[in-house]
Scaffold this motif. Structure first.
Motif, PDB file in Angstrom:
ATOM      1  N   VAL A  78      -4.920   9.135 -11.236  1.00  0.00           N
ATOM      2  CA  VAL A  78      -3.624   9.455 -11.870  1.00  0.00           C
ATOM      3  C   VAL A  78      -3.081   8.386 -12.670  1.00  0.00           C
ATOM      4  O   VAL A  78      -2.344   8.543 -13.730  1.00  0.00           O
ATOM      5  CB  VAL A  78      -2.643   9.881 -10.556  1.00  0.00           C
TER       6      VAL A  78
ATOM      7  N   VAL B 171       0.767  -1.085  -0.112  1.00  0.00           N
ATOM      8  CA  VAL B 171       0.116  -0.135   0.157  1.00  0.00           C
ATOM      9  C   VAL B 171       1.059   1.231  -0.020  1.00  0.00           C
ATOM     10  O   VAL B 171       0.826   2.324  -0.633  1.00  0.00           O
ATOM     11  CB  VAL B 171      -1.150  -0.111   1.337  1.00  0.00           C
TER      12      VAL B 171
ATOM     13  N   CYS C 224       1.672   6.571  -7.144  1.00  0.00           N
ATOM     14  CA  CYS C 224       0.562   7.297  -7.585  1.00  0.00           C
ATOM     15  C   CYS C 224       0.783   8.704  -7.377  1.00  0.00           C
ATOM     16  O   CYS C 224       0.787   9.767  -8.304  1.00  0.00           O
ATOM     17  CB  CYS C 224      -0.802   6.774  -7.066  1.00  0.00           C
ATOM     18  N   LEU C 225       1.297   9.281  -6.091  1.00  0.00           N
ATOM     19  CA  LEU C 225       1.586  10.424  -5.500  1.00  0.00           C
ATOM     20  C   LEU C 225       2.585  10.973  -6.265  1.00  0.00           C
ATOM     21  O   LEU C 225       2.630  12.283  -6.788  1.00  0.00           O
ATOM     22  CB  LEU C 225       1.879  10.651  -4.223  1.00  0.00           C
TER      23      LEU C 225
ATOM     24  N   PHE D  37      -5.563  19.701 -14.617  1.00  0.00           N
ATOM     25  CA  PHE D  37      -5.158  18.526 -13.790  1.00  0.00           C
ATOM     26  C   PHE D  37      -5.963  18.227 -12.460  1.00  0.00           C
ATOM     27  O   PHE D  37      -6.269  17.273 -12.281  1.00  0.00           O
ATOM     28  CB  PHE D  37      -3.840  18.613 -13.994  1.00  0.00           C
TER      29      PHE D  37
ATOM     30  N   LEU E 243       3.700  10.092  -9.562  1.00  0.00           N
ATOM     31  CA  LEU E 243       2.940  10.289 -10.870  1.00  0.00           C
ATOM     32  C   LEU E 243       2.239  11.643 -10.809  1.00  0.00           C
ATOM     33  O   LEU E 243       2.571  12.525 -11.767  1.00  0.00           O
ATOM     34  CB  LEU E 243       2.158   9.240 -11.185  1.00  0.00           C
ATOM     35  N   PHE E 244       1.704  11.984  -9.856  1.00  0.00           N
ATOM     36  CA  PHE E 244       0.643  13.408  -9.603  1.00  0.00           C
ATOM     37  C   PHE E 244       1.853  14.122  -9.645  1.00  0.00           C
ATOM     38  O   PHE E 244       1.674  15.321 -10.082  1.00  0.00           O
ATOM     39  CB  PHE E 244      -0.056  13.219  -8.309  1.00  0.00           C
TER      40      PHE E 244
ATOM     41  N   PHE F 294       2.419   1.647  -3.544  1.00  0.00           N
ATOM     42  CA  PHE F 294       0.983   1.943  -4.471  1.00  0.00           C
ATOM     43  C   PHE F 294       0.726   3.490  -4.137  1.00  0.00           C
ATOM     44  O   PHE F 294       0.842   4.538  -5.285  1.00  0.00           O
ATOM     45  CB  PHE F 294      -0.187   1.396  -4.227  1.00  0.00           C
ATOM     46  N   VAL F 295       0.496   3.948  -2.890  1.00  0.00           N
ATOM     47  CA  VAL F 295       0.081   5.291  -2.630  1.00  0.00           C
ATOM     48  C   VAL F 295       1.495   6.110  -3.143  1.00  0.00           C
ATOM     49  O   VAL F 295       1.220   7.323  -3.922  1.00  0.00           O
ATOM     50  CB  VAL F 295      -0.136   5.798  -1.248  1.00  0.00           C
TER      51      VAL F 295
ATOM     52  N   PHE G 234       1.559  17.608 -21.963  1.00  0.00           N
ATOM     53  CA  PHE G 234       1.473  18.551 -20.946  1.00  0.00           C
ATOM     54  C   PHE G 234       1.561  19.993 -21.326  1.00  0.00           C
ATOM     55  O   PHE G 234       1.316  21.001 -20.577  1.00  0.00           O
ATOM     56  CB  PHE G 234       2.426  18.275 -19.782  1.00  0.00           C
TER      57      PHE G 234
ATOM     58  N   ILE H 265       4.923  14.414 -10.798  1.00  0.00           N
ATOM     59  CA  ILE H 265       5.424  14.505 -12.161  1.00  0.00           C
ATOM     60  C   ILE H 265       4.410  15.333 -13.125  1.00  0.00           C
ATOM     61  O   ILE H 265       4.840  16.414 -13.857  1.00  0.00           O
ATOM     62  CB  ILE H 265       5.790  13.107 -12.847  1.00  0.00           C
ATOM     63  N   GLY H 266       3.137  15.025 -13.242  1.00  0.00           N
ATOM     64  CA  GLY H 266       2.160  15.611 -13.821  1.00  0.00           C
ATOM     65  C   GLY H 266       2.255  17.208 -13.347  1.00  0.00           C
ATOM     66  O   GLY H 266       2.231  18.288 -14.383  1.00  0.00           O
ATOM     67  N   LEU H 267       2.191  17.494 -12.068  1.00  0.00           N
ATOM     68  CA  LEU H 267       2.363  19.014 -11.574  1.00  0.00           C
ATOM     69  C   LEU H 267       3.176  19.590 -12.195  1.00  0.00           C
ATOM     70  O   LEU H 267       3.375  20.671 -12.631  1.00  0.00           O
ATOM     71  CB  LEU H 267       2.164  19.140 -10.251  1.00  0.00           C
TER      72      LEU H 267
ATOM     73  N   PHE I  60      -1.944   8.478 -16.563  1.00  0.00           N
ATOM     74  CA  PHE I  60      -0.738   8.019 -17.168  1.00  0.00           C
ATOM     75  C   PHE I  60      -0.631   6.893 -18.252  1.00  0.00           C
ATOM     76  O   PHE I  60      -0.013   6.714 -18.957  1.00  0.00           O
ATOM     77  CB  PHE I  60       0.396   8.169 -15.853  1.00  0.00           C
TER      78      PHE I  60
END
Lengths: 455, 273, 246
Positions: free
Chosen positions: B168, A9, A16-17, B206, A19-20, A12-13, B198, A22-24, B172
């Motif tokens: 998310v 867990v 994902c955070l 986002f 990835l988030f 996983f968390v 992006f 990286i997006g930001l 991706f």
């Protein structure tokens, strides 16, 4: 709960955070949040779709975003667009870098383009104001055209008066010369022919312009339209660079000097001719007069020919051409047989031909030259009475035919016959010389055809 | 001689109509109270860390393969469709941008929500329904455990936590799927693809759509837990709870999404960075 | 000696169906009370009312002198810690192993270290003869074993009150006797208060210090086994005579 599950867990968390994050970061990078940057602003009367967050490009490279748009407090004020530009591109953003609003591709978003400045200008400081050009607008373009029309009108008004004056002078000169030199040398005849031709050409040009023909004529005619355009496009305060360019083009074009040169030449020649004529009158009794006169007249003839060429060229100029195109011919004197026989000649006109034989028209004198016989003149008068019933809005073509001898002989004979008839008709019926053309045609017949073109 | 009977008068049409609409309204009211209690219990001590973790493991981690696979598939399909459209305008270079917009703003969150309402909604409905009809919930209570706090709050919380994370992941893997499809056709490079993807996104494209999936998670968690927790009628009741969990949480999710999209558009007007 | 459980005019309905009508009885601390009655007469409901799993519509229920009616889950917790409940279906948690089922209440209500809890759970399982099944998942157990595991879980907190729903239903006589023996041991050694619902008259005779008979929502007879055998109600006498019911 086993430790492995906790671990999973956690992974996983965490992943994902991440990835988030990286997006930001990618988005933040894109709007240059994390890059060193500087601020500037520019003003627009119209912002055509630019909004907060719109892209800013410096010389085409993505360079930042629009951070804020201040709405004007009064109608005459402009929108103030605040920008953030990456420091990396600062060196090419100068105080003379011009900001403009562009579209990204055919369907794309609006963005703010900032041109690279010139190296002589200083760097745009942080918080500096950048000059801007307003977005392209059809209304502005029409306004520019309107400006051009006005300028051209002024130019034509300036040109018209001297041209008319020159024509009057030529007519005066030709008239006095005609009176004085009854039996002059061929040069004088040439001068007269040229002078006639010049005055005819200029008259034609001016007629054409006044009738609203040709590009310039159209501009004249469209004064009302231009005025109404001007009224409808009422919001442009200053002439733009483009307007100036267009006007300059007109000013730079050959039209003005060409006309001015022709007019100047004309006045000069007219003065010379007058001079010569006066000298001839005063020196009438002395021995050297004949030679002097010959030379002077030869000079004058040459100059007059040049001038006639000039005015002829003027007729072909873009600004005057329309009238002659519509008339169907430029100069009947320069017409060749093949051109004449083309179907395009006299297109749109009706034809009224009259056939007269050589024996009806001519008598042969002692030297063996053909001259018009009194009977022939009567015949021509009769033919003209017929032709003068028709509208006189087209050329009158006199076709000379001769079927005897070699082709060159046929040509000369045919042309001579036509010329005799032309001269007689112009003199007797005061026809406009430019509208009476001669042409030698070879055929197995002897005679002259008179073809009247009318609409 | 006929026997006199005293039967109650037959119910009037209006009465039966009122009764038929009263039941769903009552059901919905129950759901709202249940949801309110779930919110309250989520913030009440003691925090059931172990159970929350266990549920996050089940709802989050165990859904990850489903999400990744679906993401790859959805991304590649979207990319192919986007290509077909943009090709006509010669705007192939816009494919990553268009795909990113579609995925991040709407497709990713919504598809994740629907997939999870299928997998997890059914799971919670069946699990709690099963526990209810086999008296396990009573057993929990008899062991002095607040079954709502222990079973419902933890699951709702795990859903609320897991949904944005899975979204998310979906975004991706969708972009990755789109990249594979695009790279196969045009050989577009990975850095260009992700830069372009992006390139035109703002934070408002986002963050809010990702965060709104918390609401999706809450809807899925509460709806399916409500149906399971109040199940009755043996194995059949459990099956009904499970099916209804999927159906209702999906419908709620889609309907609430409309409101959320409008709300986000209101909070973050277009173009706001 | 005070009463462990007191019912005072308790009624309970499910929709239009009235299951209990104005029931009053008391179970003394350390007593063993057996509820008899035909299927659907409200015996299991009575047990659930004692534990607070169901709410009474009217009347008062006192457990160790505290009124539990109207209390919510959190308020009931302190009382429930002293109550063990063996459900008819055992109600083991499917997701936990047998051992973890037994350890569950210990983990939640004590701060003992993991090892100690496991030892304690193993000891309890040993008492019910399931020491070897610590790691087994409930789904893999037989009915009797489930029942014993459920009993082990109910005993884990060493409750003062034990509520047993049908200890011998669906079990062979030998297993049934073993469970009865376990309960008798608990009663005699740990002085736990027992409330047992059963159809099994021999079992009831063995366990009970006192019996109650529910019929159609009314407690129609109460007393020692002997007293009930000579009840004025035909149905009670009939019931007591049967060797094996249900």
């Amino acid at each position: 709960m086993e430790t492995t599950k906790k671990l999973i867990v956690g992974i996983f968390v965490g992943a994902c955070l991440l990835l988030f994050g990286i997006g930001l970061f990618l988005i933040g990078n894109n709007i240059q949040l994390f890059t060193k940057s500087f601020d500037a602003y520019t003003d627009f009367a119209k912002i055509t779709g630019i909004q907060n967050g719109s892209k800013v490009r410096v010389a085409g490279m993505d360079a930042g975003t629009v951070t804020r748009i201040d709405v004007p407090a009064r109608p005459e004020d402009k929108f103030r667009v605040h920008l953030r530009i990456v420091e990396k591109l600062h060196p090419i953003v100068r105080q003379d870098s011009i900001a403009s609003i562009q579209t990204d591709g055919l369907l794309g978003n609006k963005f703010l383009q900032i041109d690279a400045g010139t190296s002589s200008a200083q760097l745009a400081q942080n918080g500096a104001r950048l000059p801007s050009t307003e977005p392209f607008d059809w209304g502005d373009l029409i306004d520019q055209v309107n400006g051009v029309v006005k300028k051209v009108n002024v130019i034509l008004e300036e040109v018209k008066a001297p041209v008319l004056l020159a024509v009057a002078q030529i007519e005066a000169a030709a008239h006095s010369a005609d009176k004085l030199i009854k039996h002059a040398t061929p040069e004088v005849n040439g001068i007269l022919a040229s002078a006639n031709k010049i005055s005819a050409n200029l008259n034609e040009i001016i007629d054409g312009v006044q009738e609203g023909q040709g590009a310039v004529g159209a501009l004249f005619k469209d004064k009302e339209m231009a005025a109404s355009l001007h009224r409808s496009v009422d919001n442009v305060q200053e002439a733009t660079v483009d307007v100036k360019k267009v006007v300059k083009k007109v000013e730079d074009s050959d039209i003005v000097p060409e006309v001015q040169k022709a007019v100047k030449n004309l006045q000069h020649i007219t003065a010379q001719v007058k001079d010569a004529v006066e000298k001839f009158q005063s020196d009438a009794g002395e021995g050297g007069v004949g030679e002097n006169l010959q030379r002077t007249l030869a000079d004058a003839h040459e100059a007059m020919s040049d001038l006639s060429d000039n005015t002829e060229a003027l007729k072909h100029n873009f600004f005057f051409r329309g009238f002659f195109k519509r008339r169907g011919f430029y100069d009947l004197g320069a017409l060749t047989a093949p051109e004449y026989q083309k179907p395009s000649f006299g297109k749109g006109f009706k034809k009224h031909p009259i056939w007269l034989t050589t024996t009806e028209l001519f008598q042969t004198d002692a030297k063996g030259l053909e001259t018009l016989s009194p009977a022939g003149k009567t015949k021509l008068d009769a033919a003209m009475t017929e032709i003068l019933q028709l509208p006189r809005n087209g050329p009158l073509m006199i076709e000379g035919y001769s079927g005897t001898g070699v082709p060159s002989q046929q040509y000369l004979t045919g042309r001579r016959r036509a010329a005799r008839v032309q001269m007689y008709l112009i003199e007797r019926f005061h026809l406009r010389p430019a509208y009476v053309g001669i042409i030698a045609l070879s055929a197995a017949k002897e005679g002259v055809g008179i073809v009247s073109y009318y609409k | 001689m006929p026997i006199a009977t005293t039967q109650p008068p037959p119910p009037s049409v209006l009465q039966s109509f009122m009764e038929s609409i009263a039941a769903p309204i009552e059901w919905f009211g129950g759901l709202c109270l249940f949801a309110a209690q779930a919110i309250r219990e989520c913030f009440q001590r003691p925090f059931e860390w172990t159970e929350i973790l266990r549920q996050t493991y089940q709802i989050g981690w165990q859904s990850a393969p489903l999400i990744v696979l679906s993401g790859l598939a959805v991304g590649s399909v979207l990319s192919m469709h986007t290509r077909a459209t943009l090709e006509r305008f010669g705007a192939e270079s816009m494919i990553p941008t268009a795909l990113a917009f579609a995925l991040v703003k709407e497709t990713g969150p919504l598809v994740t929500g629907l997939l999870i309402s299928g997998r997890v909604g059914a799971g919670i409905g069946a699990e709690l329904g099963g526990m209810r009809v086999t008296e396990q919930i009573d057993a929990l209570e008899s062991l002095a455990v607040n079954s709502f706090h222990y079973l419902v709050a933890t699951r709702v919380l795990a859903c609320v936590v897991a949904l944005p994370l899975l979204t998310v992941l979906m975004n991706f893997s969708g972009l990755l799927g789109g990249f594979f499809a695009e790279a196969t056709i045009s050989g577009m490079s990975f850095p260009y693809y992700f830069h372009a993807a992006f390139g035109s996104l703002a934070f408002s494209d986002f963050i809010p759509p990702t965060a709104k999936t918390m609401v999706f998670g809450f809807l899925i968690g509460t709806t399916s837990a409500y149906l399971g927790y109040n199940a009755s009628g043996g194995a059949e009741g459990v099956g009904r709870a499970s099916t209804q969990s999927v159906v209702l949480s999906s419908i709620f999710l889609i309907v609430v999404n409309v409101v959320l999209v409008k709300f986000i558009a209101f909070l973050f007007p277009v173009g706001g960075a | 000696m005070s009463d462990a459980i007191t019912f005072n005019g308790v009624s309970k309905s499910f929709g239009p169906r009235e299951v209990l009508k104005d029931i009053s009885f008391a179970v003394p601390t350390g007593g063993a009370y057996v509820l008899l009655g035909r299927s659907g007469s409200g015996k299991s409901v009575t047990l659930k009312l004692i534990c607070g799993l169901l709410k009474a519509d009217a009347g008062a229920i006192l457990v160790n002198g505290d009124d539990i009616t109207g209390r919510d889950s959190n308020a009931l917790a302190p009382i429930r810690k002293h109550i063990g409940f063996l459900f008819q279906s055992a109600a083991l948690f499917d997701s936990l192993s047998v051992g973890e089922n037994v350890a569950f209440p210990l983990r939640r209500h004590t701060n003992k270290p993991d090892g100690e809890i496991r030892d304690q759970a193993t000891a309890i399982l040993e008492k019910v003869g399931l020491a070897k099944e610590f790691q087994t998942m409930p789904g893999a157990l037989s009915g009797g074993m489930r029942k014993r595991a459920g009993l082990a879980r109910a005993l884990a907190m060493e409750p003062a009150i034990l509520l047993i729903d049908e200890p011998s239903a669906g079990l062979d006589p030998i297993t049934s006797n073993e469970i009865d023996q376990l309960l008798i041991d608990l009663h005699t050694n740990q002085h736990a208060t027992l409330v047992v619902v059963t159809h099994n008259i021999p079992s009831a005779r063995r366990l009970a210090t006192r019996l109650g008979f529910l019929d159609d929502g009314h407690l129609i007879a109460e007393g020692t086994p002997e007293e009930l055998a000579h009840s004025e109600h035909d149905i009670v006498r009939e019931f007591m005579k049967s060797q094996q019911a249900g």
